[in-house]
Scaffold this motif. Structure first.
Motif, PDB file in Angstrom:
ATOM      1  N   ALA A 129       0.829  -1.203   0.000  1.00  0.00           N
ATOM      2  CA  ALA A 129       0.000   0.000   0.000  1.00  0.00           C
ATOM      3  C   ALA A 129       0.865   1.254   0.000  1.00  0.00           C
ATOM      4  N   ALA A 130       1.975   1.216   0.713  1.00  0.00           N
ATOM      5  CA  ALA A 130       2.876   2.374   0.768  1.00  0.00           C
ATOM      6  C   ALA A 130       3.499   2.632  -0.604  1.00  0.00           C
ATOM      7  N   ILE A 131       3.950   1.591  -1.264  1.00  0.00           N
ATOM      8  CA  ILE A 131       4.532   1.732  -2.601  1.00  0.00           C
ATOM      9  C   ILE A 131       3.470   2.227  -3.581  1.00  0.00           C
ATOM     10  N   ALA A 132       2.262   1.695  -3.484  1.00  0.00           N
ATOM     11  CA  ALA A 132       1.176   2.135  -4.357  1.00  0.00           C
ATOM     12  C   ALA A 132       0.865   3.616  -4.133  1.00  0.00           C
ATOM     13  N   LEU A 133       0.896   4.074  -2.877  1.00  0.00           N
ATOM     14  CA  LEU A 133       0.634   5.476  -2.573  1.00  0.00           C
ATOM     15  C   LEU A 133       1.713   6.372  -3.170  1.00  0.00           C
ATOM     16  N   VAL A 134       2.972   5.978  -3.029  1.00  0.00           N
ATOM     17  CA  VAL A 134       4.081   6.743  -3.623  1.00  0.00           C
ATOM     18  C   VAL A 134       3.899   6.830  -5.133  1.00  0.00           C
ATOM     19  N   ASP A 135       3.619   5.700  -5.775  1.00  0.00           N
ATOM     20  CA  ASP A 135       3.433   5.682  -7.228  1.00  0.00           C
ATOM     21  C   ASP A 135       2.241   6.533  -7.653  1.00  0.00           C
ATOM     22  N   GLU A 136       1.155   6.464  -6.902  1.00  0.00           N
ATOM     23  CA  GLU A 136      -0.056   7.230  -7.212  1.00  0.00           C
ATOM     24  C   GLU A 136       0.194   8.734  -7.096  1.00  0.00           C
TER      25      GLU A 136
END
Length: 104
Positions: free
Chosen positions: A66-73
């Protein structure tokens, strides 16, 4: 007419367990940076900063994924907005050139 210079690319870096990306733009003082970092117990936090010396806004706790997805988003949205603004500015400059040529 010269091609616009490309913005600083968003670079994903990994430092052990941390994952970071930089936002677009030519001015480092207002460039966003997002870093997903471990907080212990399998939880991750995302630090969002503007420029080199700002205090981070922290989101979390969340899973690593979720953290990586948030950074990418966040990086993707910043890039989309930057590209839109650059396109609008380029279009206005071209329109102004046409008006000036018509007045001459």
């Amino acid at each position: 007419m010269s091609e616009p210079r490309p913005a600083v690319p968003a670079m994903a870096t990994t430092d052990g367990e941390a994952y970071s990306k930089l936002g677009p733009g030519p001015i480092a003082a207002i460039r966003f940076k997002w870093t997903a970092r471990p907080g212990g117990n399998g939880e991750y936090f995302v630090d969002e900063t503007i420029g080199e010396s700002s205090a981070p806004m922290v989101s979390g706790p969340m899973t690593r994924e979720a953290a990586i997805a948030l950074v990418d988003e966040r990086e993707s949205e910043a890039r989309r907005r930057f590209d839109q603004l650059r396109s609008e500015m380029t279009g206005r400059a071209a329109a102004a050139d046409l008006v000036r040529k018509g007045e001459a």
